[in-house]
Write a protein that holds these residues in place. Structure first.
Motif, PDB file in Angstrom:
ATOM      1  N   ARG A   1       0.826  -1.215   0.000  1.00 49.18           N
ATOM      2  CA  ARG A   1       0.000   0.000   0.000  1.00 49.18           C
ATOM      3  C   ARG A   1       0.856   1.261   0.000  1.00 49.18           C
ATOM      4  O   ARG A   1       0.469   2.293  -0.553  1.00 49.18           O
ATOM      5  CB  ARG A   1      -0.918   0.016   1.220  1.00 49.18           C
ATOM      6  CG  ARG A   1      -2.053  -1.005   1.209  1.00 49.18           C
ATOM      7  CD  ARG A   1      -2.817  -0.946   2.502  1.00 49.18           C
ATOM      8  NE  ARG A   1      -4.042  -1.746   2.504  1.00 49.18           N
ATOM      9  CZ  ARG A   1      -4.238  -2.797   3.291  1.00 49.18           C
ATOM     10  NH1 ARG A   1      -3.295  -3.186   4.146  1.00 49.18           N
ATOM     11  NH2 ARG A   1      -5.379  -3.466   3.230  1.00 49.18           N
TER      12      ARG A   1
ATOM     13  N   THR B   1      -5.194   3.624   2.836  1.00 51.97           N
ATOM     14  CA  THR B   1      -5.898   3.015   1.716  1.00 51.97           C
ATOM     15  C   THR B   1      -5.068   3.102   0.444  1.00 51.97           C
ATOM     16  O   THR B   1      -4.492   4.150   0.126  1.00 51.97           O
ATOM     17  CB  THR B   1      -7.238   3.725   1.485  1.00 51.97           C
ATOM     18  OG1 THR B   1      -7.990   3.698   2.702  1.00 51.97           O
ATOM     19  CG2 THR B   1      -8.029   3.042   0.387  1.00 51.97           C
ATOM     20  N   ALA B   2      -5.005   1.991  -0.266  1.00 52.25           N
ATOM     21  CA  ALA B   2      -4.221   1.943  -1.493  1.00 52.25           C
ATOM     22  C   ALA B   2      -4.761   2.919  -2.534  1.00 52.25           C
ATOM     23  O   ALA B   2      -5.967   3.034  -2.726  1.00 52.25           O
ATOM     24  CB  ALA B   2      -4.252   0.525  -2.053  1.00 52.25           C
ATOM     25  N   ARG B   3      -3.842   3.630  -3.184  1.00 50.22           N
ATOM     26  CA  ARG B   3      -4.225   4.538  -4.258  1.00 50.22           C
ATOM     27  C   ARG B   3      -4.403   3.756  -5.559  1.00 50.22           C
ATOM     28  O   ARG B   3      -3.767   2.724  -5.766  1.00 50.22           O
ATOM     29  CB  ARG B   3      -3.152   5.614  -4.454  1.00 50.22           C
ATOM     30  CG  ARG B   3      -2.953   6.551  -3.288  1.00 50.22           C
ATOM     31  CD  ARG B   3      -1.875   7.580  -3.611  1.00 50.22           C
ATOM     32  NE  ARG B   3      -0.551   6.962  -3.762  1.00 50.22           N
ATOM     33  CZ  ARG B   3       0.051   6.724  -4.918  1.00 50.22           C
ATOM     34  NH1 ARG B   3      -0.559   7.025  -6.081  1.00 50.22           N
ATOM     35  NH2 ARG B   3       1.245   6.181  -4.951  1.00 50.22           N
ATOM     36  N   LYS B   4      -5.226   4.259  -6.445  1.00 52.45           N
ATOM     37  CA  LYS B   4      -5.409   3.630  -7.742  1.00 52.45           C
ATOM     38  C   LYS B   4      -4.071   3.631  -8.482  1.00 52.45           C
ATOM     39  O   LYS B   4      -3.453   4.672  -8.678  1.00 52.45           O
ATOM     40  CB  LYS B   4      -6.460   4.372  -8.562  1.00 52.45           C
ATOM     41  CG  LYS B   4      -6.798   3.674  -9.875  1.00 52.45           C
ATOM     42  CD  LYS B   4      -7.959   4.352 -10.578  1.00 52.45           C
ATOM     43  CE  LYS B   4      -8.329   3.600 -11.842  1.00 52.45           C
ATOM     44  NZ  LYS B   4      -9.507   4.191 -12.534  1.00 52.45           N
TER      45      LYS B   4
ATOM     46  N   ALA C   1      -7.862  -0.141  -6.430  1.00 45.81           N
ATOM     47  CA  ALA C   1      -6.473   0.252  -6.664  1.00 45.81           C
ATOM     48  C   ALA C   1      -5.893  -0.378  -7.927  1.00 45.81           C
ATOM     49  O   ALA C   1      -4.740  -0.117  -8.281  1.00 45.81           O
ATOM     50  CB  ALA C   1      -5.618  -0.155  -5.466  1.00 45.81           C
TER      51      ALA C   1
ATOM     52  N   ASN D   1      -6.530  -1.721   6.537  1.00 48.94           N
ATOM     53  CA  ASN D   1      -5.464  -0.870   6.003  1.00 48.94           C
ATOM     54  C   ASN D   1      -4.954   0.163   6.991  1.00 48.94           C
ATOM     55  O   ASN D   1      -3.993   0.873   6.708  1.00 48.94           O
ATOM     56  CB  ASN D   1      -5.914  -0.172   4.712  1.00 48.94           C
ATOM     57  CG  ASN D   1      -7.126   0.715   4.911  1.00 48.94           C
ATOM     58  OD1 ASN D   1      -7.347   1.286   5.981  1.00 48.94           O
ATOM     59  ND2 ASN D   1      -7.943   0.843   3.871  1.00 48.94           N
TER      60      ASN D   1
ATOM     61  N   GLY E   1      -1.377   2.524  -7.342  1.00 45.87           N
ATOM     62  CA  GLY E   1      -0.264   2.755  -6.415  1.00 45.87           C
ATOM     63  C   GLY E   1       0.395   1.500  -5.879  1.00 45.87           C
ATOM     64  O   GLY E   1       1.433   1.568  -5.225  1.00 45.87           O
TER      65      GLY E   1
ATOM     66  N   GLU F   1     -10.991  -2.688  -1.863  1.00 47.83           N
ATOM     67  CA  GLU F   1      -9.841  -1.783  -1.869  1.00 47.83           C
ATOM     68  C   GLU F   1      -8.851  -2.169  -2.960  1.00 47.83           C
ATOM     69  O   GLU F   1      -8.353  -1.308  -3.702  1.00 47.83           O
ATOM     70  CB  GLU F   1      -9.153  -1.804  -0.508  1.00 47.83           C
ATOM     71  CG  GLU F   1      -7.930  -0.893  -0.427  1.00 47.83           C
ATOM     72  CD  GLU F   1      -7.097  -1.126   0.825  1.00 47.83           C
ATOM     73  OE1 GLU F   1      -6.061  -0.439   0.963  1.00 47.83           O
ATOM     74  OE2 GLU F   1      -7.457  -1.997   1.647  1.00 47.83           O
TER      75      GLU F   1
END
Length: 293
Positions: free
Chosen positions: A181, A202-205, A238, A198, A207, A234
């Motif tokens: 993440r 939160t994981a970025r798109k 991402a 998380n 990322g 999530e």
């Protein structure tokens, strides 16, 4: 023989000490902890692995000293992909050291990450939970500890620094997912019965760089279905390359043969599951082979 190497890989000058290599390491096929301690193996008969070399590793970050082990196949002179292993919340136990030897037997350069410092091993859930919480609450501190260990692994002449993965058990499973993440540039991460929350990162798109393999117990009361569903959403949001495998009836800590006794001792809903242990190990093997092609 003792080798000392001064390096500038940390904010402060780091000291790497590789002490007295042991070329005849033992391996328990699925080593665990005994009924009284999270620090010792389960007393199973071990078989000798003459080609697996283990080296105690000691390094500093200017504040703490860290103690771990590295393991690799000394019969193979080529560079080996790096697999970092983050332990359960008990710390650097014999169980996770044996897992490093098993990873080395597969042809990888394995190193256990000492998250807590001093090679600390904790013997009860209260202390282990308090220590682990520091890294749940402060993912950046966890990443710093991970990066320090990775820098040490990279310094070995046996290590292929272009091919790196991380695996983790329970607490360690959460940590490797958090490393993904946080954008660690790894080929892959594997979580064995890890927490999936998380913790605010939160994981970025786009990322998440590494491929992700999650090996989860379907009967894990610490990871309810609602959490599993949120995690999958999530990862999908991402655009992560993620594979999720659930094992029916498997509870938390299903890979550790000492889990059942520890669960009974401390009234924890954890239990070893031999079938899930073996099946998940095979999935990890296939995953590592694929990402390191």
């Amino acid at each position: 023989m003792t080798v000392k190497q001064i390096s500038s890989i940390f904010p402060a000058v780091a000291l790497l000490i590789l002490v007295s290599c042991n070329s005849g390491a033992d391996k328990t096929p699925a080593a665990g902890t005994d009924t009284d301690s999270a620090a010792t193996t389960n007393g199973a008969v071990v078989r000798e692995l003459p080609h697996v070399k283990t080296e105690p590793v000691e390094y500093e970050d200017g504040i703490k000293t860290f103690n771990s082990i590295a393991a690799f196949d000394s019969a193979n002179a080529g560079k080996k992909p790096i697999v970092l292993i983050i332990p359960e919340w008990w710390g650097v136990t014999d169980y996770v050291k044996d897992r490093a030897k098993q990873i080395a037997e597969l042809g990888y350069f394995a190193m256990v990450v000492d998250m807590y410092g001093g090679g600390k091993v904790l013997s009860n859930p209260k202390d282990a939970g308090n220590e682990a919480m520091k890294y749940y609450k402060n993912p950046q501190l966890a990443q710093e500890r991970f990066d320090n260990a990775l820098a040490i692994a990279r310094s070995y002449p046996q290590a292929d620094t272009s091919r790196i993965a991380a695996i983790g058990y329970c607490f360690g499973g959460t940590m490797v997912l958090n490393m993904a993440r946080l954008g660690e540039r790894l080929k892959g991460v594997v979580s064995f019965h890890g927490g999936l929350e998380n913790h605010g990162i939160t994981a970025r798109k786009g990322g998440i760089i590494p491929s992700v393999l999650v090996l989860n117990g379907d009967a894990d009361s610490f990871v309810p279905v609602s959490t599993v569903n949120e995690f999958k959403k999530e990862m999908e949001a991402a655009n992560a390359s993620m594979q999720f495998i659930g094992y029916p009836n498997a509870k938390h800590a299903f890979t550790n043969p000492g889990a059942t006794a520890l669960g009974e001792k401390f009234k924890l809903d954890i239990k070893y599951d031999e079938a899930a242990d073996k099946a998940s190990w095979e999935e990890m093997k296939k995953f590592l082979e694929k990402i390191f092609q």
